[in-house]
Design an enzyme around this catalytic site. Structure first.
Site, PDB file in Angstrom:
ATOM      1  N   THR B  23       0.868  -1.171   0.000  1.00 18.50           N
ATOM      2  CA  THR B  23       0.000   0.000   0.000  1.00 18.50           C
ATOM      3  C   THR B  23       0.910   1.227   0.000  1.00 18.50           C
ATOM      4  O   THR B  23       1.925   1.268   0.682  1.00 18.50           O
ATOM      5  CB  THR B  23      -1.033  -0.038   1.149  1.00 18.50           C
ATOM      6  OG1 THR B  23      -2.065   0.909   0.889  1.00 18.50           O
ATOM      7  CG2 THR B  23      -0.429   0.265   2.491  1.00 18.50           C
ATOM      8  N   CYS B  29      -3.991   6.858   8.010  1.00 20.10           N
ATOM      9  CA  CYS B  29      -4.618   5.538   7.927  1.00 20.10           C
ATOM     10  C   CYS B  29      -3.651   4.521   8.535  1.00 20.10           C
ATOM     11  O   CYS B  29      -2.471   4.796   8.705  1.00 20.10           O
ATOM     12  CB  CYS B  29      -4.879   5.164   6.477  1.00 20.10           C
ATOM     13  SG  CYS B  29      -5.994   6.286   5.618  1.00 20.10           S
ATOM     14  N   HIS B  46      -6.119  -1.537   4.593  1.00 18.79           N
ATOM     15  CA  HIS B  46      -5.767  -0.109   4.663  1.00 18.79           C
ATOM     16  C   HIS B  46      -6.998   0.615   5.203  1.00 18.79           C
ATOM     17  O   HIS B  46      -7.902   0.954   4.446  1.00 18.79           O
ATOM     18  CB  HIS B  46      -5.402   0.357   3.251  1.00 18.79           C
ATOM     19  CG  HIS B  46      -4.974   1.795   3.155  1.00 18.79           C
ATOM     20  ND1 HIS B  46      -4.287   2.267   2.067  1.00 18.79           N
ATOM     21  CD2 HIS B  46      -5.139   2.846   3.973  1.00 18.79           C
ATOM     22  CE1 HIS B  46      -4.050   3.563   2.235  1.00 18.79           C
ATOM     23  NE2 HIS B  46      -4.571   3.942   3.384  1.00 18.79           N
TER      24      HIS B  46
END
Lengths: 203, 161
Positions: B23, B29, B46
């Site tokens: 990611t 996040c 995520h």
């Protein structure tokens, strides 16, 4: 009733586009005053995007961007983000400062924070005038990092309301050089401020 | 070497040897990585917000730590993983902008990280590596071969946790 970005119909988008246009026009005028140069701009692009698609607009999640972030206070609360890609940030610095900038340091950060402050202030003050709302911006905070990471902040705030985000893309350029400076404004009203905003516009 | 599968914001993916999951540009996040050493299954989520219970607009289950994690564990179970064999590595939860204000939405990174730690504890999944906090973004890549999590940053180095 609370409305989300998804429910914005085309006439509302037109109004928001117009705000974007006027806001960006004011921002360009302030920039011109500050630089003491003529500054032109393209018609702003107002887009409604899935938040996962926003980083693509500025070169992908890992591209380096400068973000200047404000809290909105007053009748309308939320946050406001002014974004510049790396080339635009350096272009803007080189327009402002006599020396050549190659990398970001404390001084360039404070210069960019100041530009962000002036441009965003101009943008928000035209929004306040148009809506007849009392809106002010907090002191700015700056971050230079991966686009995905910076955009996670407004995305999370938008995420509480919607899966989509309203973004205004502005392109400024100055007369004598052909430096194109792309700046992005992200207006992120709090959930309860949507109605305030739309009501004040008579929608 | 297998392929590298990208996990977007508010999403999760599972895969197995020899693939990797990545990611890009994690900010506030949190990336939750689960690894089953025995079956060589991995998963990466995520997540954007701590809990689906606090928010009315919660249709998108992938956004929240609680709902996204349970969906991901189900997928790993389907691939033959037993929950007791899962180990977790987490990263992200940064505070990208410094503000002195009380507005707690600015500290959502920290709240995300804490919520993820609590959830994993409730599920009896041990956290073997934790790289959360700070003021910078991270790109993470998770390897099914050995469970290595590579954390790349701008100006804060790259390390394997």
């Amino acid at each position: 009733m609370t409305r989300s970005v998804e429910s914005l119909n085309s006439s509302i988008i037109d109004v928001l586009k117009e705000i974007g246009n006027i806001g960006a026009g004011n921002a360009a005028t302030s920039l011109a005053k500050m630089l003491n140069k003529k500054v032109d701009m393209e018609v702003p692009q107002v887009k409604i995007l899935e938040f996962s698609d926003v980083p693509k607009l500025i070169g992908g999640e890992e591209s380096l961007v400068t973000g200047v972030y404000f809290n909105l206070e007053g009748d309308l609360t939320g946050s406001f983000l002014f974004l510049l890609d790396e080339a635009s940030a350096l272009g803007l610095l080189n327009l402002m400062m006599p020396m050549e900038f190659k990398e970001f340091d404390e001084m360039s950060n404070s210069a960019l924070m100041e530009v962000g402050n002036i441009l965003s202030g101009a943008y928000i003050s035209s929004l306040a005038t148009l809506t007849n709302l009392n809106i002010s911006i907090s002191v700015p905070s700056i971050s230079y990092d991966m686009a995905g990471a910076i955009l996670s902040v407004p995305a999370i705030q938008f995420g509480m309301v919607s899966d989509q985000v309203l973004i205004v893309e502005n392109e400024f350029f100055d007369d004598d050089k052909d430096d194109m400076i792309s700046g992005y404004f992200l207006l992120v009203p709090d959930l309860e401020s949507y109605d305030v905003l739309l009501k004040s516009l008579g929608i | 070497m297998g392929e590298i599968i990208k996990v977007g914001m508010a999403d999760f993916k599972v895969t197995q040897l020899p693939n990797r999951l990545t990611t890009l540009g994690l900010g506030s996040c949190v990336g939750i990585c689960l690894y089953d050493k025995k079956e060589k299954n991995i998963g990466m989520a995520h997540i954007m917000l701590p809990s689906s219970k606090d928010i009315r607009n919660n249709k998108n289950k992938y956004k929240f730590a609680d709902t996204c994690l349970s969906l991901m564990i189900n997928e790993l179970k389907k691939m033959g993983s037993k929950p007791r064999n899962l180990r977790a590595k987490i990263a992200g939860g940064a505070k990208m902008f410094k503000f002195s204000s009380k507005n707690d939405s600015m500290n959502v990174g920290q709240r995300n990280a804490e919520a993820v730690r609590d959830l994993l504890k409730q599920l009896n999944i041990r956290i073997v590596a934790d790289d959360c906090g700070g003021t910078f973004g991270r790109t993470i890549t998770f390897d099914s071969e050995n469970g290595d999590l590579k954390v790349k940053t701008i100006g804060h180095g790259t390390e394997i946790i």
